[in-house]
Design an enzyme around this catalytic site. Sequence first.
Site, short mmCIF file in Angstrom:
data_model
loop_
_atom_site.label_atom_id
_atom_site.label_comp_id
_atom_site.label_asym_id
_atom_site.label_seq_id
_atom_site.Cartn_x
_atom_site.Cartn_y
_atom_site.Cartn_z
CD GLU A 125 -2.93 -1.14 2.36
OE1 GLU A 125 -2.70 -0.46 3.38
OE2 GLU A 125 -4.00 -1.73 2.17
CD GLU A 272 -3.85 -6.22 3.40
OE1 GLU A 272 -4.59 -5.52 4.13
OE2 GLU A 272 -2.62 -6.07 3.37
#
Length: 488
Positions: A125, A272
């Site tokens: 991220e 995720e």
Amino acid sequence: MAGVPIAPARVLAWTTFALLVSVVVNADGVGINWGTLMSHPMLPTTVVGMLKANGITKVKLFDADPWTVGALAGTGIETMLAIPNDQLGRMSSKFKHAKKWVENNVTKYDNNGGVNIKYVAVGNEPFLKSYNGSFMNTTFPALKNVQRALNKAGVGNRIKAVVPLNADVYNSPGNNPLPSAGSFRSDIRTLMFEIVHYLNSNGAPFVVNIYPFISLYQSASFPIDYAFFDGGSIPVNDKGVKYTNVFDANYDTLVWSLKKAGVPNMKIIVGEVGWPTDGDKNANVTNAKRFYDGLLKKVAKKEGTPLRPGPMEMYIFGLIDEDQKSVQPGNFERHWGIFTYDGKPKFPMDLTGRGEDRHLVSAVGVKHLPSQWCVLNEDAKDKYKQLPISVNYACSYADCTPLGYGSSCYGLSQNENISYSFNIYFQTMDQDVRACDFGGLAKITMKNASQGSCLFPVQIVSTGDKAAVARILVLAVSVLMIGAMVFV
Ligand SMILES: *[C@@H]1O[C@H](CO)[C@@H](O)[C@H](O)[C@H]1NC(C)=O
Ligand SMILES: *[C@@H]1O[C@H](CO)[C@@H](O)[C@H](O)[C@H]1NC(C)=O
Ligand SMILES: *[C@@H]1O[C@H](CO)[C@@H](O)[C@H](O)[C@H]1NC(C)=O
Ligand SMILES: *[C@@H]1O[C@H](CO)[C@@H](O)[C@H](O)[C@H]1NC(C)=O
Ligand SMILES: *[C@@H]1O[C@H](CO)[C@@H](O)[C@H](O)[C@H]1NC(C)=O
Ligand SMILES: *[C@@H]1O[C@H](CO)[C@@H](O)[C@H](O)[C@H]1NC(C)=O
């Protein structure tokens, strides 16, 4: 002993066969994230045993720790390794660094009987808004260097470099809930265009993390049923396309963003997705079970989303609770595991998506420390003015998030609350007697200190790793500091 062997052997063979079949059917398309930011990690071989026992065939890691990666050798479990964000600068600066990384962390394991590596995640991220652009200049060059190194090692056709991104890399102007309004975030739009074209031309997927829980957490007006998959919320109508859950809407916002970026057919993997069980009013086992039941059924039915019907690939977040994760996003951050810190399933969960209420298989061979707890010594009333310092100290090293509003230990009396913090510190410090002193304020008890739904844990025996060394240092310093605070 006479006359028995044949029948049992056959029964055994059939049982094994049945197990194998159920293992293969299990978890189709569903992998799991294995994070290790915990004070007392279970042995990697124990965790791998747990993965196998539950038919989990894909894992995503956050690094390439040799101990963890080594434990996956010979299992066939499909693995995504990762290069953490703090190494992106190095990987981007010189090709030779990426080459070395690939040699030491990929090629070394990529052999018969080795590890079934499928992806290398370059960063995690990296464009998260809260990073303020820190990895903006290094991510893409690092991605290119790593893929080039994989190609050079002759594995680039099988092992792809990817960049797992948070869903905050795309949005819709003015929080428009319609997927068709979405596109990549304006501050990184040009960069995202370059990255997706590069990945796509290389046959690599877009890896995206999607969190309906966070949508709910961030907005008081978010309709709760829209976070789940069992209907009950008013559908969002996007020019005739109806959305009944935010997961699909979010996923299709990405589909639209990719379309607008000129790569309409780019493959997507959900890196995720999950629901935490503590640390917030909406983070509990009931909600987590509801979320996973819906999600897993959806995957099993190969339903996909309105714009991308069909099979979906995803990694659940996460495997085990991590008591040392940063709580900057919220107290729930340490409670994403579908297993507890000691490898027990938290709730029934059917990875086949058939919705059968069965428990996952626990980790085998996990040893706990002795059944003892550290609590407030109520005889030490004369020293109570030291309490705030001691509690703050305990909670700065150990995980006190269950004490927060809406969490499993919220509502304890003040003294029980203090005991919780003393105990969690004591357990985190491997039950060292010096960690249950706090200048006479604390005492060890053999009586289970848990209160109702609030578990006062007993830690597990953890292995002689870096984390253990760090704990010993912390303890030595704390004995000195608290001693000084109390006796000066
Ligand atoms: C991976 O490779 C790099 C470069 O050789 C090395 O420094 C590192 O220790 C290896 N392991 C991990 C976990 O990154
Ligand atoms: C990003 O900026 C905010 C506000 O200026 C600051 O509080 C935060 O520490 C910064 N984060 C990073 C990773 O630099
Ligand atoms: C990225 O590069 C730009 C242009 O060279 C520069 O202005 C910016 O400070 C750099 N950002 C970081 C985080 O290094
Ligand atoms: C879980 O959270 C929901 C709110 O999201 C609440 O209504 C429910 O009572 C909670 N369940 C338990 C068992 O705490
Ligand atoms: C319990 O501890 C938490 C965290 O230290 C604190 O925020 C809370 O106010 C405490 N509650 C009581 C009743 O003392
Ligand atoms: C202590 O009690 C709690 C709640 O009853 C229970 O879940 C836990 O297993 C017990 N711990 C030990 C070590 O017996």
